[in-house]
Design an enzyme around this catalytic site. Structure first.
Site, short mmCIF file in Angstrom:
data_model
loop_
_atom_site.label_atom_id
_atom_site.label_comp_id
_atom_site.label_asym_id
_atom_site.label_seq_id
_atom_site.Cartn_x
_atom_site.Cartn_y
_atom_site.Cartn_z
CE1 TYR A 36 49.50 -56.24 -64.79
CE2 TYR A 36 47.81 -54.99 -65.94
CZ TYR A 36 48.55 -56.15 -65.79
OH TYR A 36 48.32 -57.20 -66.64
CE LYS A 52 59.67 -67.08 -58.67
NZ LYS A 52 59.72 -68.44 -59.24
CG ASP A 102 57.69 -71.11 -60.33
OD1 ASP A 102 57.00 -71.08 -59.27
OD2 ASP A 102 58.92 -71.29 -60.31
CG ASP A 119 47.02 -60.23 -67.44
OD1 ASP A 119 45.89 -60.33 -67.96
OD2 ASP A 119 48.04 -59.96 -68.10
CG ASP A 159 45.02 -64.76 -71.10
OD1 ASP A 159 44.13 -64.08 -70.54
OD2 ASP A 159 45.48 -64.48 -72.22
C1 IPM Z 1 43.06 -58.06 -69.09
C2 IPM Z 1 44.01 -57.38 -70.05
C3 IPM Z 1 44.48 -56.07 -69.45
C4 IPM Z 1 45.26 -56.40 -68.18
C5 IPM Z 1 45.32 -55.15 -70.35
C6 IPM Z 1 44.72 -54.96 -71.72
C7 IPM Z 1 45.57 -53.84 -69.70
O1 IPM Z 1 45.06 -58.22 -70.39
O2 IPM Z 1 42.02 -57.46 -68.74
O3 IPM Z 1 43.31 -59.20 -68.71
O4 IPM Z 1 46.44 -56.76 -68.25
O5 IPM Z 1 44.67 -56.28 -67.11
MN MN Z 2 44.80 -60.27 -69.68
#
Ligand code: IPM
Ligand code: MN
Ligand code: NAD
Length: 352
Positions: free
Chosen positions: A140, A186, A218, A242, A246
């Site tokens: 990032y 990885k 993975d 990240d 999710d």
């Molecule tokens: C999160 C989001 C952010 C990230 C983006 C919007 C910069 O996806 O907070 O998970 O990737 O960190």
């Molecule tokens: Mn995110």
């Protein structure tokens, strides 16, 4: 007195932050402590007002308060801006400026929501793990970065101190949990990951009471879906964290359920893991629970009041147990309630 800066941001950000603020106000009444909440523009909302995604005033307010509460940023309106001017870049800037190097994302399944996950109830029941996502390094932030007509490039770099400090936090937290850390990388392909793995193992020498294992990212994505109960504490880099968080969100039924705490040495910021959800913004449909649970993390980590955090989690559980569901956690055919109705129910269950 707790001084909180709220930066609602874009899309559903203001709707879910309003829910969290209602909870803060109820707690302040109930426990008779003073909470001062100062709202500041951030992201696209700030750009539209001031021509800047993150103003000096907003950043300074964040530096001076006890904790920051953030909704979400971004949306189609600002997508065409150059990378460094996007709302997402402002989010990275605020994390970097406040040195919020550790992002804690707990994936915990509420019993009432066992039927809301897209996975079988038996697979997700009793899932309870905590992701330590490194937040101010990795791909990032690495240089060089850019793209031209024929090429695009980013750089994944980790410095020793960056890996050491997040690994240490993860091991310390595992001491208070099930004493199991899985580091995700990885290393079979990336040198930066081999370095990550080496440093995590060096830090582990100070935590011999904790079981440490490594997993490729993975495989980890697959294992989280196959058997989420095998995880206790996960430590991983910025990008992998990240993506994996999710996935973890869906274990619990919805992205709208997962809170987070972004912690540094001096500052802390609390935010749901989800984004601005432009598809449902402004419709009073968003699930406020991730943001309300982020307030619970604030009481736990910033104010050292875990008993208040527990009260908030219990109020969320009670609202869910009473059958209330926002659209994202409702089963097909089940009726859904609005953001405000869910918020009011949680506030009611907090009691006076
Ligand atoms: C999160 C989001 C952010 C990230 C983006 C919007 C910069 O996806 O907070 O998970 O990737 O960190
Ligand atoms: Mn995110
Ligand atoms: P998203 O998380 O905003 O939404 C993904 C899906 O989940 C959508 O269908 C959305 O409706 C649903 N969803 C998310 N949160 C919900 C909630 N609380 N209640 C009910 N449903 C919810 O991800 P996206 O669509 O990929 O991104 C939209 C924008 O948000 C982009 O600009 C992205 O960069 C930004 N974003 C910001 C953050 C942040 O501010 N921390 C995090 C992720 C994405």
């Amino acid at each position: 007195m707790y001084k909180i800066v709220s930066i609602p941001g874009d899309g559903i950000g203001p709707e879910v932050v309003a829910g969290a603020v209602a909870v803060l106000k109820q707690l302040s009444r109930k426990h008779d402590f003073e909470i001062e909440i100062e709202e500041h523009p951030f992201g696209g909302a700030s750009y539209d007002l001031h021509g800047e995604m993150l103003t000096h005033a907003t950043l300074e307010a964040c530096r001076k308060c006890d904790a920051v509460l953030l909704g979400a940023v971004g949306g189609p309106k600002w997508e065409k801006l150059a990378h460094e001017h996007k709302p997402e870049a402002a989010l990275l800037k605020i994390r970097k400026e406040l040195e919020l190097f550790a992002n804690l994302r707990p994936a915990k399944v509420y019993d009432a929501l066992l039927g809301a996950s897209s996975l079988k109830a038996d697979v997700v029941r009793c899932t309870d793990f905590l992701v330590f996502r490194e937040l101010t390094g990795g791909i990032y932030f690495g240089q060089p970065r850019g793209f031209d007509e024929n090429k695009g490039w980013n750089t994944m770099v980790y410095e020793r101190y960056e890996v050491e400090r997040i690994a240490r936090l993860a091991f310390e937290s595992a001491r208070k949990r099930d004493k199991k850390v899985i580091s995700i990388d990885k290393a079979n392909v990336l040198e930066v990951s081999q370095f990550w793995r080496n440093v995590v193992h060096e830090v582990h020498k100070d935590f011999q009471d904790i079981e440490l294992s490594d997993m490729y990212v993975d495989n980890a994505a697959m294992q989280i879906v196959r058997n989420p109960k095998q995880f206790d504490v996960i430590v991983t880099g910025n990008l992998f964290g990240d993506i994996l968080s999710d996935i973890a969100g869906m274990i619990t039924g919805s992205l709208g359920m997962l809170p987070s705490a972004s912690i540094g040495i001096k500052h802390a910021l609390y935010e749901p893991i989800h984004g601005s959800a432009p598809d449902i913004a402004g419709q009073n449909k968003a699930n406020p629970i991730a943001t309300i649970a982020s307030v619970a993390m604030m009481f736990d980590y910033s104010f050292s009041l875990p008993e208040i955090a527990t009260e908030i989690y219990q109020a969320i559980e009670a609202a869910l147990a009473s059958g209330l569901r926002t659209a994202d956690i409702a089963n097909p055919g089940e009726s859904a309630v609005s953001t405000t109705v869910m918020t009011e129910a949680i506030v009611r269950h907090l009691g006076a």
